[in-house]
Scaffold this motif. Sequence first.
Motif, mmCIF file in Angstrom:
data_model
loop_
_atom_site.group_PDB
_atom_site.id
_atom_site.type_symbol
_atom_site.label_atom_id
_atom_site.label_comp_id
_atom_site.label_asym_id
_atom_site.label_seq_id
_atom_site.Cartn_x
_atom_site.Cartn_y
_atom_site.Cartn_z
ATOM 1 N N PHE A 1 2.169 20.626 4.014
ATOM 2 C CA PHE A 1 1.783 21.455 5.149
ATOM 3 C C PHE A 1 1.009 20.598 6.142
ATOM 4 N N ARG A 2 0.770 21.140 7.312
ATOM 5 C CA ARG A 2 -0.032 20.440 8.314
ATOM 6 C C ARG A 2 -1.414 21.069 8.381
ATOM 7 N N ASP A 3 -2.424 20.209 8.403
ATOM 8 C CA ASP A 3 -3.780 20.740 8.516
ATOM 9 C C ASP A 3 -4.070 21.100 9.969
ATOM 10 N N GLU A 4 -5.298 21.486 10.243
ATOM 11 C CA GLU A 4 -5.644 21.957 11.587
ATOM 12 C C GLU A 4 -5.451 20.886 12.646
ATOM 13 N N SER A 5 -5.558 19.623 12.243
ATOM 14 C CA SER A 5 -5.383 18.530 13.212
ATOM 15 C C SER A 5 -3.926 18.116 13.372
ATOM 16 N N GLY A 6 -3.035 18.768 12.610
ATOM 17 C CA GLY A 6 -1.612 18.446 12.711
ATOM 18 C C GLY A 6 -1.158 17.364 11.759
ATOM 19 N N VAL A 7 -2.044 16.886 10.889
ATOM 20 C CA VAL A 7 -1.690 15.830 9.934
ATOM 21 C C VAL A 7 -0.944 16.439 8.752
ATOM 22 N N LEU A 8 0.166 15.788 8.373
ATOM 23 C CA LEU A 8 0.954 16.243 7.241
ATOM 24 C C LEU A 8 0.208 15.940 5.945
ATOM 25 N N SER A 9 0.038 16.960 5.083
ATOM 26 C CA SER A 9 -0.723 16.801 3.843
ATOM 27 C C SER A 9 0.038 17.428 2.687
ATOM 28 N N PRO A 10 -0.190 16.907 1.469
ATOM 29 C CA PRO A 10 0.440 17.523 0.294
ATOM 30 C C PRO A 10 -0.363 18.740 -0.148
ATOM 31 N N ARG A 11 0.240 19.551 -1.008
ATOM 32 C CA ARG A 11 -0.462 20.723 -1.526
ATOM 33 C C ARG A 11 -1.665 20.282 -2.343
ATOM 34 N N SER B 1 0.848 -1.194 0.000
ATOM 35 C CA SER B 1 0.000 0.000 0.000
ATOM 36 C C SER B 1 0.880 1.239 0.000
ATOM 37 N N MET B 2 0.323 2.326 -0.485
ATOM 38 C CA MET B 2 1.101 3.542 -0.669
ATOM 39 C C MET B 2 0.997 4.456 0.549
ATOM 40 N N SER B 3 1.953 5.354 0.623
ATOM 41 C CA SER B 3 1.944 6.367 1.673
ATOM 42 C C SER B 3 0.643 7.163 1.617
ATOM 43 N N PRO B 4 -0.019 7.376 2.749
ATOM 44 C CA PRO B 4 -1.241 8.196 2.755
ATOM 45 C C PRO B 4 -1.009 9.589 2.183
ATOM 46 N N ILE B 5 0.205 10.122 2.394
ATOM 47 C CA ILE B 5 0.511 11.451 1.856
ATOM 48 C C ILE B 5 0.539 11.394 0.335
ATOM 49 N N HIS B 6 1.150 10.331 -0.209
ATOM 50 C CA HIS B 6 1.217 10.201 -1.664
ATOM 51 C C HIS B 6 -0.172 9.963 -2.252
#
Length: 751
Positions: free
Chosen positions: A466-476, A262-267
């Motif tokens: 960037f990090r969303d309001e919950s602190g989770v790392l997310s792509p643009r 499985s792939m990275s959730p960020i990817h």
Amino acid sequence: MSDSIPSSLPTPDTDDCAREPIHIPGSVQPHGVLFVLATERLEILQVSASAADLIGRDPAALAGTAFLEIVPPDARGPVERLVREAATTYVNPFRVPVAVGDEVRFFDGIVHILESGETVVELENDPAFPHQGHESTEGLDNYLQIVHRSLAQLSGVCNARDIAAVMAREVKTFTGFDRVMIYRFAADYHGVVIAEAVEPEMEPYMDLHYPASDIPPQARALYLKNPVRLLQDVHATPVPLVPALHPATGAPLDMSRAVLRSMSPIHVQYLKNMGVASSLSISLVVDGKLWGLIACHHRTPRFVSYAIRATACLYAIVMSAQLKAKQASLENLRMSSARRMALDLITGLKDYADPVGSLGETLPALRDLFKADGAAVLSLQGIRSEGSAPEDLELLSLRQQLEKHRDQGIVITHEASTLFPSLAEGLPRAAGLVAIHLGEHAWLVVFRDEAVKRVKWAGDPTNAKFRDESGVLSPRSSFAAWQETVRGQAMPWPDSTTVLTTEVRAGILELVRKRNILLERSNQDLRRFAGIIAHEVKNQLQSGMMALSLLEYKSESTAPEVAQLAGLASRSLGNLAKFTNDMLEFSETEMNSTIEDIDFAEMAREIVDQLHMSGRTEGAVIQIMSLPRIRGPKSQMHHLLSNLLRNALTHARSESKNLHIEIGARADETHGTVIYVRDDGRGIPSEKRDKIFEYFFSDRGGETKGTGIGLAFCAQVVQRLGHRMWVESEVQEGSTFYFSVSPADESPQQG
């Protein structure tokens, strides 16, 4: 849109992304089943939870059972053989029948062996056609066709973009993806799309740049281990392994080579943000390094069989070899032409007595050789520039800064102001440079002007993650073209520049070495000849001087005219004897030229003590200031300083005052470390200063005339070491003789 000068692009979140353990996700894509087997017994140690949906088995109940139990009895023998052989042969993929209730479903089987020794078996099939398997011949047929077509199209093509365009078209044809991009990595691992085949209604990504953080280091490492990666459906929920950890080791499963990983959730989120529902990535590897990727995107979920993926992988290997061969051919042509130009340039220097000093005549040819905008020769003897080059004062500063890099021998950069900040003020000139150290303090430098670039990024690279309001790392979320103006850089130098520069440097230094050998042999012959002649003349003079002295003494009372003539002849022969002594000293001192560390302060004290003992310092004060340790031939440097002091004591004295002599050192912006001998005596008239270092010029002033050898010898010693000697003087105010030296590593010592 931005017009700012780019800085380093990583954001504070980039390191977190780079640390993501993507090789041990603990889950697989749900369109297949992954088994971890004890190799000897083929007993199931772990299995993915997708076993429940795809083969109708409870994953928890499968643990500890034999893998072959899921295969119909009549197929167990062949399947066992294939499982045991597939990991070490080219059997993958092979058809695996699985009993699911009252029916048999066919899967593609793919096997590999873990470093820890367990066997991993993966079963996969197209979710749209769960009852069918794929014949492996489809991959072979496709492979032969596309390779044949591609190689035919590449005849006469050397440009990487043209080769990439062929790849993009062919891969799109046989995989059926909506978009196929050839993505090339730059030296800093950011990427750029250099070719694209895309459906006409889709937005093109051609020439867009992507920051290095989009594909972090651990992802690039996996692309080398497992060159093909399919993400069948970005919206599908990954399924975990049962049990989650290896039952014996308690460690997570290394899925680096697993096709179902499985792939990275960020990817995955990254692809969703791009509007991509499925993707296929194929590595392009040149010389063992990740050159780029074939990136395939589709707007709906898409399954591609292992046979087609293997075809794509083999195709990528062939095309990577073509990239290497075509680029090597082009580079060989370029290097062959450059080597001919370099050979002509270096061969032309053979006609010069001083190859380094004569490089100024070849600067236009050097510019052509390196495809540069300007060039310069920097040495202690002076500066000469050609074309678009910094001003002389900037070049003087650059020469001093280059001394920090002399051990490297060569400096190559297309961002010169980062290494040499003083060049930033002179932009757009000298944005890039190649500097070649030619020994001592001499440098050959070629320059390139600033090349202002407008780089189109796929979204703002400074907000790549960037990090969303919950602190989770997310792509643009935005991939709209974002333009950046890059300043302060020149066009990068070709990869062959290092080889070419090394060869040019070696050629020039070899000329210098051979010239120095010939010059040294010539000088040695001259010194030997001078010594022989001087010694012979000295022997012949002794008897004549004794006879004249006796004649002068005997004739003083009886024949004054004869005595006067005898005295005149005796003094003339005395001057000739002094000349022969200087010639002998010159020849003997020049024979010893071993370079060594010298405590110049101690040497100065020894010479001054000798002059005191000989009585030559009467009416004079000699002060020794702070002096450095230097490198040079000790006997010659001793003779040099002794000669300068004796010269001052002999020629600079004034009847109206005592003579003050100072020996010191200073740092000079142009010449580096400089030693001086200063007196406050008669001074030297301006019309004589230019001639004072010429052989046999002896009219400095004062009653006592010299032989004209001493100062000329001093200047030659300094010049042969690659340095310079000069004099500054005012009549009746004194003279200062300067000479530059090579300092040793130790700091100055107080005299």
